[in-house]
Design an enzyme around this catalytic site. Structure first.
Site, PDB file in Angstrom:
ATOM      1  N   ASP A 169       4.167 114.767 -19.248  1.00  0.00           N
ATOM      2  CA  ASP A 169       4.159 113.378 -19.084  1.00  0.00           C
ATOM      3  C   ASP A 169       3.050 112.932 -18.033  1.00  0.00           C
ATOM      4  O   ASP A 169       2.954 113.581 -17.023  1.00  0.00           O
ATOM      5  CB  ASP A 169       5.605 112.722 -18.776  1.00  0.00           C
ATOM      6  CG  ASP A 169       6.476 112.986 -19.876  1.00  0.00           C
ATOM      7  OD1 ASP A 169       6.205 113.165 -21.142  1.00  0.00           O
ATOM      8  OD2 ASP A 169       7.866 112.811 -19.598  1.00  0.00           O
ATOM      9  N   HIS A 223       6.803 120.097 -22.540  1.00  0.00           N
ATOM     10  CA  HIS A 223       7.835 120.182 -23.431  1.00  0.00           C
ATOM     11  C   HIS A 223       7.530 119.517 -24.614  1.00  0.00           C
ATOM     12  O   HIS A 223       6.391 118.942 -24.908  1.00  0.00           O
ATOM     13  CB  HIS A 223       9.026 119.084 -22.880  1.00  0.00           C
ATOM     14  CG  HIS A 223       8.552 117.753 -22.493  1.00  0.00           C
ATOM     15  ND1 HIS A 223       7.855 117.393 -21.226  1.00  0.00           N
ATOM     16  CD2 HIS A 223       8.724 116.328 -23.023  1.00  0.00           C
ATOM     17  CE1 HIS A 223       7.341 116.157 -21.110  1.00  0.00           C
ATOM     18  NE2 HIS A 223       8.109 115.603 -22.258  1.00  0.00           N
ATOM     19  N   LYS A 241       9.737 103.729 -23.573  1.00  0.00           N
ATOM     20  CA  LYS A 241       9.133 103.997 -25.054  1.00  0.00           C
ATOM     21  C   LYS A 241      10.525 104.353 -25.745  1.00  0.00           C
ATOM     22  O   LYS A 241      11.350 105.058 -25.386  1.00  0.00           O
ATOM     23  CB  LYS A 241       8.383 105.529 -25.024  1.00  0.00           C
ATOM     24  CG  LYS A 241       8.033 105.795 -26.358  1.00  0.00           C
ATOM     25  CD  LYS A 241       7.041 107.186 -26.207  1.00  0.00           C
ATOM     26  CE  LYS A 241       6.387 107.652 -27.297  1.00  0.00           C
ATOM     27  NZ  LYS A 241       6.078 109.002 -27.309  1.00  0.00           N
ATOM     28  N   HIS A 298       3.571 118.825 -24.552  1.00  0.00           N
ATOM     29  CA  HIS A 298       2.669 118.027 -23.577  1.00  0.00           C
ATOM     30  C   HIS A 298       3.339 117.959 -22.438  1.00  0.00           C
ATOM     31  O   HIS A 298       4.705 118.379 -22.056  1.00  0.00           O
ATOM     32  CB  HIS A 298       2.600 116.525 -24.108  1.00  0.00           C
ATOM     33  CG  HIS A 298       3.846 115.988 -24.257  1.00  0.00           C
ATOM     34  ND1 HIS A 298       4.674 116.267 -25.059  1.00  0.00           N
ATOM     35  CD2 HIS A 298       4.385 114.734 -23.532  1.00  0.00           C
ATOM     36  CE1 HIS A 298       5.960 115.284 -25.025  1.00  0.00           C
ATOM     37  NE2 HIS A 298       5.686 114.383 -23.850  1.00  0.00           N
TER      38      HIS A 298
END
Length: 334
Positions: free
Chosen positions: A222, A276, A201, A220
């Site tokens: 991962d 994070h 990404k 969020h």
């Protein structure tokens, strides 16, 4: 319906006003919720240390205690990382219509392509970021339809980076496996072996006139097993530690490693996924290049059988990765 890109909004927002859909609530605004004046010094691990047991121990401890660490002297040439950053930056500086050629296909269920929205937006609030997703490994899973044609060297540089990344990932798998009391190859084999997907990404966070009010990407964890991230030199990554948000110290030429949800599940909670988020800057463009190491869609993920017994029952459901991903992106409880 025309999709609004943050880069376009940013180019029209020079006068210190931004659309309300980007303004976070006071409980999220980084100007209010960040501990200022302190840089969080997450563990830095020297990958070239000849004392392999020390490296292994440091990776395992950081995965348990922090869910995040940075690795230096990792054998990926700095000139290759510079090229990776260069071609990614060139893509985002192309005319808008050229970027839209590889836009995500609405309703396809795939994350791949150029876009802005990633998941269900809480309270309709948007992140100050545009992005590009595409698989860089294994070759059988690559769809070049979503790789930029410009700059011309984009493909070569990203293929080279993908090859180099596998050595780093294998060393991390081995260390994390042994750190759980398993054999060196057991964790990776149970996680999908060489069929695992490396999903790149590129995040592009344009300058924002009100950086204290917005987030690039909201808080969020991962979804991946783990994430290997290259940032540019513009500060922006924050981690949640002891109930507070801190800026993570930028270390030149380091790779930032995040433990993701699937690794927390696989380790039955021994390794912790890191909470994070990212902030943005008023006068600088921040970019980052995370690669998510994740299972194939149909792969079933659950706690490793050797980490579960009567004293340690499974703490997580076992399910296909595609089902986990669908719930996560649509904010449905797992």
């Amino acid at each position: 319906m025309e999709v609004v890109r943050v880069q376009t909004v940013a180019s029209k927002s020079k006068d210190a006003s931004i659309p309300a859909m980007f303004v976070r609530s006071e409980t999220e605004q980084p100007g209010i919720t960040t501990v200022h004046g302190v840089k969080l010094e997450v563990p830095i691990i020297d990958f070239s240390n000849p004392d392999e047991e020390k490296v292994l121990r440091e990776i395992s401890e950081a995965s348990k205690e922090w869910g995040m660490f940075q690795i230096v002297n990792h054998e990926i040439p700095s000139h290759l990382i510079t090229k990776l950053q260069g071609v990614g930056k060139e893509f985002f500086e192309l005319p808008q219509e050229e970027k839209e050629v590889i836009a995500k296909i609405e309703g396809s269920g795939s994350l791949e392509g150029y876009g802005t929205k990633l998941q269900k937006e809480v309270n309709g609030k948007k992140g100050w970021v545009d992005h590009l997703f595409h698989v860089i490994w294994p070759p059988s899973s690559i769809n070049y339809r979503f790789w930029p044609k410009n700059p011309p060297s984009y493909r070569e540089v990203n293929e080279e980076y993908g090859k180099n990344l596998r050595g780093v990932a294998d060393k991390l798998w081995k260390s994390m496996s042994i750190g759980l009391g398993l054999e060196g190859q057991e964790l990776k084999e149970y996680a999908g072996g060489d069929d695992m997907i490396y999903l790149l990404k590129i995040n592009y966070y344009p300058p924002c006139p009100c950086p204290d009010l917005v987030l690039g990407v909201p808080q969020h964890t991962d979804m991946s097993y783990f994430t290997i991230l290259v940032p540019n030199e513009v500060q922006g990554l924050q981690a949640f530690r002891d109930g507070h948000w801190y800026d993570v110290k930028y270390v030149p030429n380091a790779l930032v490693i995040h433990i993701g949800d699937q690794m927390e599940i696989l380790s039955n909670g021994k390794y912790k996924a890191v909470f994070h988020r990212t902030t943005v800057k008023e006068n600088e463009t921040r970019m980052s290049w995370p690669v998510f190491i994740e299972p194939k869609e149909e792969h079933v993920v659950g706690p490793h059988p050797k980490l579960v017994n009567e004293e340690n029952p499974p703490k997580y459901k076992t399910k296909k990765y595609k089902d986990y991903k669908y719930c996560k992106l649509n904010k449905i409880p797992q």
